[in-house]
Enzyme design. Structure first.
Site, mmCIF file in Angstrom:
data_model
loop_
_atom_site.group_PDB
_atom_site.id
_atom_site.type_symbol
_atom_site.label_atom_id
_atom_site.label_comp_id
_atom_site.label_asym_id
_atom_site.label_seq_id
_atom_site.Cartn_x
_atom_site.Cartn_y
_atom_site.Cartn_z
ATOM 1 C CG ASP A 85 -25.638 2.526 -33.017
ATOM 2 O OD1 ASP A 85 -25.160 1.540 -32.429
ATOM 3 O OD2 ASP A 85 -25.715 3.652 -32.498
ATOM 4 C CG ASP A 134 -21.819 4.817 -26.804
ATOM 5 O OD1 ASP A 134 -21.470 5.209 -27.931
ATOM 6 O OD2 ASP A 134 -22.894 4.233 -26.594
HETATM 7 C C1 GLA Z 1 -25.461 4.586 -29.575
HETATM 8 C C2 GLA Z 1 -24.136 4.958 -30.180
HETATM 9 C C3 GLA Z 1 -23.913 6.443 -30.009
HETATM 10 C C4 GLA Z 1 -25.048 7.207 -30.649
HETATM 11 C C5 GLA Z 1 -26.377 6.768 -30.063
HETATM 12 C C6 GLA Z 1 -27.535 7.382 -30.807
HETATM 13 O O1 GLA Z 1 -25.443 4.717 -28.201
HETATM 14 O O2 GLA Z 1 -23.110 4.217 -29.628
HETATM 15 O O3 GLA Z 1 -22.681 6.824 -30.571
HETATM 16 O O4 GLA Z 1 -25.022 6.983 -32.031
HETATM 17 O O5 GLA Z 1 -26.521 5.356 -30.127
HETATM 18 O O6 GLA Z 1 -28.760 6.982 -30.312
#
Ligand code: GLA
Length: 691
Positions: free
Chosen positions: A447, A515
């Site tokens: 990420d 997301d």
């Molecule tokens: C980001 C990602 C999510 C999740 C969060 C965790 O927002 O896009 O899918 O992994 O971080 O903190």
């Protein structure tokens, strides 16, 4: 790639030709990008009248290598500043090198020690042409490179040129829009340090009349995951050039004596047959020439983030794993919250060891549990980041991007590590390598949750370099980890789809699309995504209803059917799903396993009829239709959905009903979907071509 003339070259692909020629002033002109030409036809391009040279009026021939020089008032893809302040280039053609099907045209400045190489590569079976630029400082004094676009594409004259682009923001990525191109320069790009949610590095140009199934389209995509810029320039007579490259204004990169700067690939594609043909040519290119394991279909993963966020124990993860396995999931991914002091987003980023309260015996017991349920194990990391409240930051406060006398702006209580620093890159690689070596981890979700701010490197020799070296070092770490852990598969995530491009896809296996897991919003996001990237990389979770972000209530089948158009995954809180939903979920997972080869590796056709939208995927004898309709108006019956690309003379059996359809009827009149009359109706239909 034969040279038909000592100063004209053709890059041929199965259906197209790209022709360039060096003119009497040693400028590289783009003569043709369109249907394939014979050598004789390509040579005849030299007989076409050139636009007259009228510097005051501004009409100019269009250059494939747009070097800043006299009378070049538009966007110049190549701009430098020599140590004495000279900015104009006077390039002289030196040689053409043809090697392994690649063409490299070499130029050198008439006076200053700068060599410029522009390279073209095509691959058998693909109409995509890959281009890069290489700049070499052949002297001793530094040269500042202000702009080094990988490619400037000269689009043939069009009456009403139109631009297609993918824009958006967090939770609303890859929104497709098509607009008439205004005169002057239209710039899209990112200054955030990542590819960005706001714009994806791809554009398409058409003559304003292309449809999904008809018309020529010229498109380009940049394979780079840092800052970037694509400039679409429409000249006074309506001509269009598209210049694509890494970096953004006002940064420059210093090229020391003897150093070479290689740009990322800008890929270009000319297609006939409308937007759907262009998209599927990009998908074929991604599968054949970009992705590391193109023949693999992606497993159905379960991700724990929306179920638990930061509030979980190892036992919670095991319970979720049991439910996920029962539903048929094949890969269990534990998301954020497992390491350091990370029990909220306030602390712990940077400390990549298991949280001792949650995992007193390390990750081993959970991994064993997941593997014993027949699933692979995946884990979330965000290596480029640090919380100020972390052991790493306490030990190395100078390891983040910062500028003297400026605040360190936080997003989600986190700062960006200066990955351009070799010691930081080395540290990160070592921590991740340790994590992967000590634990049986099959999959990593990598990420990157915030853009750069105060992007400085106070004691760095050339601080602007961080914009390039961050991404290069990221790529190098990924490449090294992959080489040392060949069974590892990687998902690229950046708060959803903030880092989706052909650069990251060269070294990852799938991406987290957004997301936003609301099925209805996803259909739009997925449609934009599919303009360039194949379903094979498009991660799509089924989550809870009402959706945590939009609060929209959507039936389970609809949520599944929307996610089944990509790499199906489950991300809901299975601990609270009803038995009926778990059982139906298992059936839908089983359905997906039957169709995923077609979805992930097949040819995609977008479908639309009235309020019904859908996608069709074809592979071999299998045709899959996924269709959705949110609401009917006035109780009108749903229209039939016309299918594309089928053999009109063949017959196709609907595996649901056993009914046999004629290809010609499916194309001309359509397929009856049998949707439920209620809102949020959806269907998955499998057709098999009969021998
Ligand atoms: C980001 C990602 C999510 C999740 C969060 C965790 O927002 O896009 O899918 O992994 O971080 O903190």
């Amino acid at each position: 790639m034969p040279a038909h003339d000592s100063r004209l070259w053709t890059i041929d692909t199965p259906n197209t030709s790209y022709v360039v020629a060096v003119d009497d002033h040693d400028r590289l002109r783009g003569l043709h990008w369109g249907p394939r030409l014979s050598p004789e036809q390509a040579l005849a391009l030299l007989d076409l009248p050139e636009s007259p040279f009228r510097p005051v009026v501004g009409r100019e021939p269009r250059f494939d290598l747009g070097a800043a020089s006299a009378f070049q008032y538009g966007h110049n893809g190549l701009q430098v500043r020599f140590s004495d302040g000279t900015r104009d280039l006077e390039l002289v053609f030196a040689e053409a090198i043809e090697e392994d099907g690649d063409l490299t045209l070499v130029f050198a400045d008439r006076h200053y020690p700068l060599e410029v190489r522009t390279r073209y590569r095509s691959h058998p079976g693909s109409d995509v042409i890959e281009r890069t630029l290489a700049l070499r400082n052949t002297g001793t004094e530094a040269i500042d490179v202000v702009r080094a676009d990988s490619a400037t594409w000269v689009v043939p004259g069009l009456d009403t040129p139109r631009l297609s682009q993918l824009h958006g923001e967090w939770g609303a990525e890859t929104q497709l829009t098509r607009t008439t191109i205004p005169y002057g320069e239209t710039v899209i790009g990112s200054r955030r340090g990542i590819t960005s949610h706001q714009a994806n590095p791809w554009v398409a140009i058409d003559d304003g009349a292309a449809t999904e199934t008809s018309g020529p389209v010229w498109s380009t995509a940049l394979a780079w995951s840092g800052t970037w810029r694509i400039t679409v320039e429409k000249g006074p007579t309506g001509s269009v050039v598209v210049s694509a490259g890494f970096g953004h204004d006002p940064i420059a990169i210093r090229l020391s004596g003897g150093e070479t700067l290689e740009t990322p690939i800008a890929a270009g594609l000319h297609t006939a047959g409308g937007f759907a043909s262009a998209a599927s040519a990009w998908h074929d290119y991604a599968l054949a020439h970009v992705l590391p394991h193109p023949d693999e279909v992606r497993p159905i993963l379960y991700n724990s983030w929306e179920a638990t966020e930061f509030d979980f124990t190892a036992e919670d993860q095991m319970r979720l794993a049991d439910r996920a396995a029962a539903m048929g999931c094949e890969l269990f991914v534990m998301d954020d919250g497992w390491f350091g002091a990370r029990v909220s987003d306030r602390a712990g980023l940077g400390d990549w060891t298991p949280n001792p309260d949650r995992f007193p015996d390390g990750l081993g017991p959970l991994i064993k549990h997941v593997h014993s349920r027949g699933m692979r194990f995946g884990i979330w990391v965000e290596p480029e980041m640090v919380n100020p409240d972390s052991d790493l930051y306490r030990a190395h406060p100078d390891w983040v991007y910062h500028q003297p006398h400026r605040r360190r702006s936080e997003v989600r209580q986190q700062l960006v590590l200066n990955l351009a620093r070799p010691d930081v890159a080395e540290h990160l690689h070592a921590r991740l390598d340790e994590l992967l070596s000590q634990n049986e981890i099959d999959f990593v979700k990598w990420d990157m949750n915030r853009p750069f701010t105060e992007a400085g490197w106070p004691d760095g020799e050339d601080p602007d370099r961080l914009w390039f070296d961050h991404t290069r070092n990221l790529y190098a770490i990924l490449d090294r980890l992959r080489a040392d852990h060949p069974n590892l598969r990687i998902e690229s995530c950046s708060s959803g789809g903030g880092r989706v491009d052909f650069g990251i896809l060269r070294r990852t296996d799938q991406v987290w699309t957004s997301d936003n897991t609301d099925a209805l919003d996803r259909i739009a996001i997925q449609d934009g995504f599919a303009q360039v990237y194949p379903a094979r990389v498009m991660g799509a979770w089924v989550t809870d209803s009402p959706n945590p972000l939009t609060r929209r209530e959507v039936p389970l089948d609809f949520r599944f059917h929307a996610a089944m158009a990509g790499v199906l995954a489950v991300g809901g809180d299975l601990r609270v799903w009803s038995d009926a939903d778990q059982a139906r979920g298992a059936e839908l997972v089983a359905d997906y396993k039957r169709i995923r080869h077609a979805v992930q590796l097949g040819r995609r056709h977008p479908l639309q009829a009235g309020a019904v939208t859908g996608v069709q995927y074809d592979r071999g004898d299998q045709t899959v239709v996924l269709a959705w309709r949110r609401a009917r108006s006035f109780a009108y019956p749903d229209p039939l959905l016309k299918l594309h690309g089928l053999d009109p003379d063949a017959r196709y059996r609907d595996e649901r009903t056993g009914r046999v359809h004629h290809g010609a009827i499916l194309a001309a009149h359509g397929l009856e979907l049998g949707l439920d009359p209620a809102d949020y109706a959806s269907a998955m239909i499998e057709l098999t071509r009969l021998p």
